[in-house]
Design a protein around this motif. Structure first.
Motif, PDB file in Angstrom:
ATOM      1  N   LEU A 174       0.781  -1.208   0.037  1.00  0.00           N
ATOM      2  CA  LEU A 174       0.167   0.026  -0.053  1.00  0.00           C
ATOM      3  C   LEU A 174       0.868   1.298   0.082  1.00  0.00           C
ATOM      4  CD1 LEU A 174      -2.806   0.484   0.032  1.00  0.00           C
ATOM      5  CD2 LEU A 174      -2.966   0.573   2.535  1.00  0.00           C
ATOM      6  N   GLN A 175       1.980   1.193   0.644  1.00  0.00           N
ATOM      7  CA  GLN A 175       2.800   2.321   0.810  1.00  0.00           C
ATOM      8  C   GLN A 175       3.610   2.664  -0.383  1.00  0.00           C
ATOM      9  OE1 GLN A 175       5.252   1.215   4.224  1.00  0.00           O
ATOM     10  NE2 GLN A 175       4.827   3.144   4.978  1.00  0.00           N
ATOM     11  N   ASP A 176       3.757   1.629  -1.204  1.00  0.00           N
ATOM     12  CA  ASP A 176       4.308   1.506  -2.442  1.00  0.00           C
ATOM     13  C   ASP A 176       3.522   2.012  -3.476  1.00  0.00           C
ATOM     14  OD1 ASP A 176       5.326  -0.276  -4.998  1.00  0.00           O
ATOM     15  OD2 ASP A 176       6.927   0.199  -3.565  1.00  0.00           O
ATOM     16  N   TYR A 177       2.274   1.643  -3.137  1.00  0.00           N
ATOM     17  CA  TYR A 177       1.124   2.410  -4.355  1.00  0.00           C
ATOM     18  C   TYR A 177       1.097   3.821  -3.917  1.00  0.00           C
ATOM     19  CZ  TYR A 177      -3.508   2.736  -6.683  1.00  0.00           C
ATOM     20  OH  TYR A 177      -4.295   2.800  -7.427  1.00  0.00           O
ATOM     21  N   GLY A 178       1.051   4.122  -2.719  1.00  0.00           N
ATOM     22  CA  GLY A 178       0.947   5.490  -2.474  1.00  0.00           C
ATOM     23  C   GLY A 178       2.052   6.345  -2.856  1.00  0.00           C
ATOM     24  N   GLU A 179       3.284   5.847  -2.612  1.00  0.00           N
ATOM     25  CA  GLU A 179       4.455   6.763  -3.096  1.00  0.00           C
ATOM     26  C   GLU A 179       4.549   6.862  -4.487  1.00  0.00           C
ATOM     27  OE1 GLU A 179       6.952   4.264   0.017  1.00  0.00           O
ATOM     28  OE2 GLU A 179       8.173   4.810  -1.863  1.00  0.00           O
ATOM     29  N   THR A 180       4.335   5.648  -5.107  1.00  0.00           N
ATOM     30  CA  THR A 180       4.284   5.666  -6.600  1.00  0.00           C
ATOM     31  C   THR A 180       3.465   6.747  -7.234  1.00  0.00           C
ATOM     32  OG1 THR A 180       4.772   3.405  -6.463  1.00  0.00           O
ATOM     33  CG2 THR A 180       4.844   4.329  -8.767  1.00  0.00           C
ATOM     34  N   MET A 181       2.270   6.788  -6.678  1.00  0.00           N
ATOM     35  CA  MET A 181       1.309   7.755  -7.037  1.00  0.00           C
ATOM     36  C   MET A 181       1.854   9.101  -6.846  1.00  0.00           C
ATOM     37  SD  MET A 181      -2.665   6.775  -6.569  1.00  0.00           S
ATOM     38  CE  MET A 181      -2.602   5.761  -4.755  1.00  0.00           C
ATOM     39  N   ASN A 182       2.578   9.470  -5.922  1.00  0.00           N
ATOM     40  CA  ASN A 182       3.169  10.636  -5.724  1.00  0.00           C
ATOM     41  C   ASN A 182       4.380  11.021  -6.798  1.00  0.00           C
ATOM     42  OD1 ASN A 182       2.245  12.395  -3.556  1.00  0.00           O
ATOM     43  ND2 ASN A 182       2.787  10.786  -2.385  1.00  0.00           N
ATOM     44  N   VAL A 183       4.895  10.135  -7.113  1.00  0.00           N
ATOM     45  CA  VAL A 183       5.945  10.276  -8.026  1.00  0.00           C
ATOM     46  C   VAL A 183       5.313  10.703  -9.407  1.00  0.00           C
ATOM     47  CG1 VAL A 183       7.727   9.215  -9.478  1.00  0.00           C
ATOM     48  CG2 VAL A 183       7.371   8.628  -6.964  1.00  0.00           C
ATOM     49  N   THR A 184       4.360  10.027  -9.721  1.00  0.00           N
ATOM     50  CA  THR A 184       3.629  10.395 -11.100  1.00  0.00           C
ATOM     51  C   THR A 184       2.663  11.312 -10.864  1.00  0.00           C
ATOM     52  OG1 THR A 184       2.003   8.757 -10.574  1.00  0.00           O
ATOM     53  CG2 THR A 184       4.198   8.059 -11.819  1.00  0.00           C
ATOM     54  N   GLY A 185       2.815  12.065  -9.811  1.00  0.00           N
ATOM     55  CA  GLY A 185       1.678  13.345  -9.864  1.00  0.00           C
ATOM     56  C   GLY A 185       0.190  13.148  -9.219  1.00  0.00           C
ATOM     57  N   ASP A 186       0.044  11.825  -8.949  1.00  0.00           N
ATOM     58  CA  ASP A 186      -1.260  11.573  -8.626  1.00  0.00           C
ATOM     59  C   ASP A 186      -1.518  11.870  -7.064  1.00  0.00           C
ATOM     60  OD1 ASP A 186      -4.005   8.901  -8.921  1.00  0.00           O
ATOM     61  OD2 ASP A 186      -4.113  11.219  -8.025  1.00  0.00           O
ATOM     62  N   HIS A 187      -1.562  13.139  -6.711  1.00  0.00           N
ATOM     63  CA  HIS A 187      -1.563  13.584  -5.495  1.00  0.00           C
ATOM     64  C   HIS A 187      -2.830  13.148  -4.649  1.00  0.00           C
ATOM     65  CE1 HIS A 187       2.481  15.001  -5.682  1.00  0.00           C
ATOM     66  NE2 HIS A 187       2.286  15.539  -6.806  1.00  0.00           N
ATOM     67  N   ALA A 188      -3.577  13.388  -5.411  1.00  0.00           N
ATOM     68  CA  ALA A 188      -4.996  13.322  -4.611  1.00  0.00           C
ATOM     69  C   ALA A 188      -5.241  11.521  -4.289  1.00  0.00           C
ATOM     70  CB  ALA A 188      -6.260  13.622  -5.542  1.00  0.00           C
TER      71      ALA A 188
END
Lengths: 192, 849
Positions: B676-690
């Motif tokens: 889950l953390q992985d998912y969250g972080e990766t979304m951040n990297v690609t800009g999906d902050h929401a």
């Protein structure tokens, strides 16, 4: 412990002497082996086996292992086993006699049993009956006596018995088949 | 009949016995001199044919009984020591008399204390030299055992006649089986009691004492429900064959066993290890669950599932399944298949009580569990640490490797601490140097704990963390020390038997490398990893998948040590070979792919994706689409897809993988959380902050549920959450969360951990953004101080320096400020991939790179 006392007689000599009716030799042998056997028996009892019974065969084997390393002339396992068997028979019969005499007045009651009566509370009588029967059996062949000592009084296996008596296993097996028959008959009520 | 005749008959009897049917009859006819003889011999033959062995059995029983009488009768008259004095102790009434020793109640009699104890003395006639000296040695060893559930040895001495005695804690209780029956305890209570036994056992095993005679009568429970383990090591005392201090293997004389409780190796007269104790505890659990002692079908060494014994009872459903598996694992005929230690069994029982999957269940799941959680133990904190409040979640190799190095250095430092302790003199070491060494390790850890406790009495969290490290070392020692010992032995043997370049040796080397790695002896581990690779190169052809396996093992290790270039090369080479036989080598191939793409993913998403897809295909065909392997790959694919800016594909795969993890391992499982953390972080990297904001909130909640607020992982995720909200410009919301993270970090981490300062960087940069330099400066300064103290010379220090400089500039101290900013460049550039935000903010010149 008496084992630690210096005693240079080897078992073989003692056994030979016993074979010739030397009672002192028997006492010496007993003095050598018995304490070890007794100690082991105590360990078993301490382990609280069911019905407070013992596993004599195990005792004899452990005793050998324990004593073999210590003295010359004891290396021969066969000799040791034979000695242990002789000692055990002597002790069991001796004990049974004492007990039996204490119970009955004269200790001379029927010592002839059939197989069924071995299942009795009177174990001492059974021991004495067996001992008595040995005489008849040994008359046919002296080595039968030793076989009975090993198999019944020390609980040794056929293989161990062969080792103890310096015989081939096959021979012991064949002897044993016949000995059993003779023994059973000898313990049956005599009707001839 | 006369003797000659008898002999003749015997002769004929003997011959005839060897023959059968017609031959036999012919023989009898031939050899017998007269009709009477024929009758006689025929009768004998008949008797021989129908003979049974009942005479043998009956007489055997008679013999044993009479023998018992013989030895028993020879005892000296019963002695009774009641009323006598021995040392400080006045002997009271006799409590029990065993074959070897007698137990009395006793009281302290020197006017100082009021203590009731059990007084145990060898019986007269049994005080031979070797028994007595063993008594003494054991007393020394047993005196090191101190555990609330172990009846402690308090004192010892000798009677006037020289017989030794032991003074033991008096335990007022009933055997565990009686206790549970009396209270009609439910299954959970019974399991809890067994856990208590195991904890005591664990303590003893750590001190290399094996009980060897664990049975219900030796496990007493008081009326308050406290468990005490009795006769600890006394079994060792009784066994004349035990050689004190001879490693962890002991021998139990056959004569001592209570049938039904002895382990198979005990019955076979083989050496006995701690695994035998585990077996016996398993037997007790069996009895507590079923009401019967474990019984064995003919020829079996294992008793069958407990639940089978109680079909039809209300408890059946509770016991069936996990408890069955646990008992059977504990009572496995092969000691190496049992739980490796008492604490492992406790862990499994606790998992059962908490409704979690137990390790005892079939291998594949257990293997996967271990695989997932243990494979990269550093990654969990490092992953969080990568969420620097500096704006980029770029997970670069070099960053990882540096932080890995730091973590490793910590581990090594902790190890060094332990090694230092080891050289302190050990007051408990018995004469045998081998035993002394082992006890010293354990003692040293205990001493270490004591020191930690006393020196850090007022810093509970710090103490807790350090104690945690000590515990980890313990656990590693527990689980790995024995494995290493046995492994090294096996290695030496296999080398002798099969030579250096053999599959047996290869297997040993790999296992040992793994274990050494687990306890932090990286030098050793590296040596073995290299050796196995060298051997594999000798043994296998250049394209052989088996060589590939060796390369993957080496590659993983190199990556974990930070030597990424070497590691990646090896992994690539290994994958190449394993491709030739994907089904047989599915595990290794998948591992290699995942490890490899973790490092490469950022740089070359396309080829990584191809590789991952290949891996997924292998996983699905070898283990199924709903397997944990497939889930892992899906998550890796999800991550990679984000790097390829394919958000939909990413989400689809992440969700799939998370779903499988949640259903197989549970929401709270470390692997699920990590994914889950992985998912969250990766979304951040690609800009999906929401999107990542939602995930991080979820994580924070789950982790608080699991650990409470004061926990490292909670802080990590607060920080992650705050950063993603910062990204969205909602500073008012994110600042308090950054502060919260900082606060928790300070509480749960030791002061010299660099991560504590991360939220400060976030706060400082936010305030600078908002032109709130009066708030920014103190935060930045504190961060700078922290980094200078913990990780000087790194780019973290550079960033902090830069932020201090910027805050000064903002407040008007332009000269001093810009000088700092300038000075920071050198440090900032130490990082391979620059964070654009800081590159800009700190005005790092592009062309300097």
């Amino acid at each position: 412990m008496s084992i630690e006392e210096s005693n240079n007689k080897e078992i073989e000599e003692l056994l030979a002497a016993i074979g010739q009716g030397d009672d002192r030799a028997m006492s010496e042998l007993i003095a050598l082996i018995y304490p070890q056997l007794k100690r082991l028996a105590h360990f078993q009892l301490a382990g609280e086996r069911p019905n407070h019974t013992l596993n004599t065969t195990a005792i004899v084997h452990e005793a050998y292992m324990r004593m073999a390393g210590r003295r010359e002339g004891w290396k021969d396992r066969g000799h040791f086993l034979r000695a242990a068997a002789t000692v055990m028979r002597h002790l069991l019969v001796d004990h049974a006699r004492k007990r039996n005499a204490a119970k009955r007045g004269d200790g001379k009651d029927a010592l002839l049993l059939d197989e069924n009566r071995l299942v009795t509370e009177d174990d001492t009588v059974a021991v004495l009956a067996l001992d008595n029967a040995i005489k008849d059996v040994a008359a046919i062949n002296p080595r039968f006596e030793h076989i009975i000592e090993c198999r019944y009084f020390a609980g040794l296996s056929v293989a161990d018995t062969a080792e103890a008596l310096g015989m081939a296993v096959r021979t012991v097996e064949r002897d044993w088949q016949r000995v059993r028959v003779y023994l059973t008959r000898a313990m049956e009520p005599d009707d001839h | 009949m006369n003797i000659e005749r008898g002999k003749r008959i015997d002769e004929i009897f003997s011959h005839a016995l060897d023959l059968s049917g017609d031959e036999r009859n012919a023989c009898v006819l031939d050899m017998c001199e007269d009709a009477e003889m024929r009758v006689e011999v025929s009768a004998l033959l008949e008797a021989a044919d129908s003979a049974s062995d009942s005479l043998d059995k009956r007489f055997g029983a008679v013999r044993e009984r009479v023998w018992g009488d013989v030895v028993g009768a020879d005892d000296s008259p019963q002695e009774n020591l009641t009323g006598q004095q021995a040392g400080h102790w006045r002997i009271g009434k006799r409590l029990a008399r065993g074959g070897l020793a007698t137990v009395y109640l006793a009281h302290r009699d020197d006017g100082e204390f009021d203590q009731t104890v059990a007084f145990k003395v060898l019986r007269r006639g049994l005080d031979t030299d070797d028994l007595v000296s063993r008594f003494r040695t054991e007393r020394q060893i047993l005196s090191t055992l101190e555990h609330p559930a172990i009846a402690q040895i308090l004192d010892g001495g000798a009677l006037p006649d020289g017989r030794p005695f032991l003074v033991l804690e008096y335990v007022d209780g009933v055997p565990i089986t009686e206790y549970c029956d009396g209270k009609s305890s439910d299954v959970r209570d019974r399991v809890a009691l067994v856990i208590d036994i195991l904890r005591a056992l664990h303590h003893a095993h750590k001190h290399l004492v094996v009980h060897r005679d664990i049975k219900p009568s030796n496990v007493l429970v008081s009326s308050e429900g406290n468990v005490t383990l009795l006769d600890f090591g006394i079994a060792k005392l009784l066994d004349p064959d035990a050689i004190p201090g001879k490693s962890t293997l002991t021998r139990t004389g056959m004569s001592l066993l209570t049938p039904g409780y002895g382990s198979p190796e005990q019955h076979a007269g083989q050496p006995v290890t701690t695994a035998s104790d585990i077996y016996q505890v398993g037997a007790i659990l069996f009895e507590l669950l079923t009401g019967k002692r474990p019984s064995f079908a003919r020829g079996d060494d294992e008793p069958g599932a407990p639940s089978q014994q109680i079909r039809g009872s209300i408890r059946y459903r509770e016991v069936r399944g996990d408890l069955d598996a646990i008992v059977q694992k504990a009572m496995h005929a092969d000691p190496t298949h049992r739980y490796g230690s008492a604490s492992e069994m406790v862990a499994d029982l606790e998992r059962y009580l908490n409704g979690k999957p137990v390790v005892a269940q079939p291998d594949t799941l257990a293997y996967r569990l271990k695989k997932l959680t243990k494979r990269r133990p550093w990654l969990l904190p490092v992953v969080a640490a990568s969420i620097l409040g500096i704006g980029a979640y770029i997970v670069t190799l070099t960053l990882y490797s540096k932080q890995l190095r730091l973590e490793q250095q910590r581990a090594e430092a902790a190890q060094a601490f332990m090694v230092d302790l080891l050289s302190s003199p050990d007051p408990f070491a018995p004469a045998d140097p081998e035993l002394g060494r082992s006890i010293t390790v354990i003692e040293a850890l205990e001493l270490g704990q004591d020191r930690l406790r006393s020196q850090l009495a007022d810093q509970p969290e710090l103490r807790a963390t350090l104690l945690g490290s000590v515990a980890r070392v313990y656990r590693s020692l527990d689980q790995n020390e024995q494995a290493i010992d046995l492994g090294e032995e096996a290695l030496a043997l296999n080398r002798d038997l099969y030579g250096e370049h053999s599959t047996a040796v290869l297997g040993n080397l790999r296992m040992l490398a793994d274990r050494y790695n687990a306890i932090g002896l990286y030098g050793r581990a590296r040596e073995y990893v290299r050796q196995q690779l060298d051997s594999a190169r000798e043994m296998y052809g250049a394209r052989d998948p088996l060589l590939g396996i060796a390369e993957v093992a080496a590659g993983k290790f190199e990556n974990s040590q930070g030597d990424i270039e070497a590691g990646q090369a090896l992994l690539a080479s290994g994958i190449e070979k394993l491709r030739a036989a994907p089904e047989q080598n599915a595990e290794t191939l998948i591992t290699a792919i995942i490890t490899s793409t973790e490092q490469e993913g950022m740089n070359d998403a396309e080829s990584s994706m191809q590789l991952l897809e290949e891996g997924l295909a292998v996983a699905e065909s070898a283990f199924g689409p709903e397997s944990l392997h497939a889930a892992e790959l899906r998550i890796a694919i999800g991550r990679n897809a984000l790097f390829m800016h394919d958000n939909d594909r990413s989400e689809e795969n992440y969700r799939y993988g998370l779903r499988v993890l949640e259903s197989q391992l549970g929401r709270q499982h470390a692997a699920t959380i990590k994914a889950l953390q992985d998912y969250g972080e990766t979304m951040n990297v690609t800009g999906d902050h929401a999107g990542s904001e939602v995930v991080f909130w979820e994580l924070v909640e789950r982790l608080i549920d699991q650990h409470g607020e004061q926990h490292r992982s909670v802080a990590d995720n607060y920080q992650n959450l705050a950063t993603t909200i910062t990204y969205q410009g909602r500073f008012d919301e994110s600042l308090p969360l950054h502060r919260k993270a900082h606060e928790i970090y300070k509480n749960v981490l030791e002061d010299d951990h660099y991560i504590v300062a991360f939220p400060l960087l976030s706060i400082a940069s936010i305030e600078i953004e908002r032109n709130n330099s009066s708030e920014a400066e103190p935060a930045a300064r504190e961060a700078l101080q922290q980094f200078q103290a913990t990780v000087p010379g790194t780019y973290l220090e550079g960033v902090a320096l830069c932020l201090v400089g910027l805050s000064l500039e903002q407040q008007g101290g332009v000269a001093a400020g810009s000088a700092m900013v300038e000075a920071s460049h050198e440090l900032i550039l130490k990082r391979d991939v620059l964070v654009p935000k800081y590159q800009k903010l700190c005005r790092v010149p592009e062309n300097l790179r």
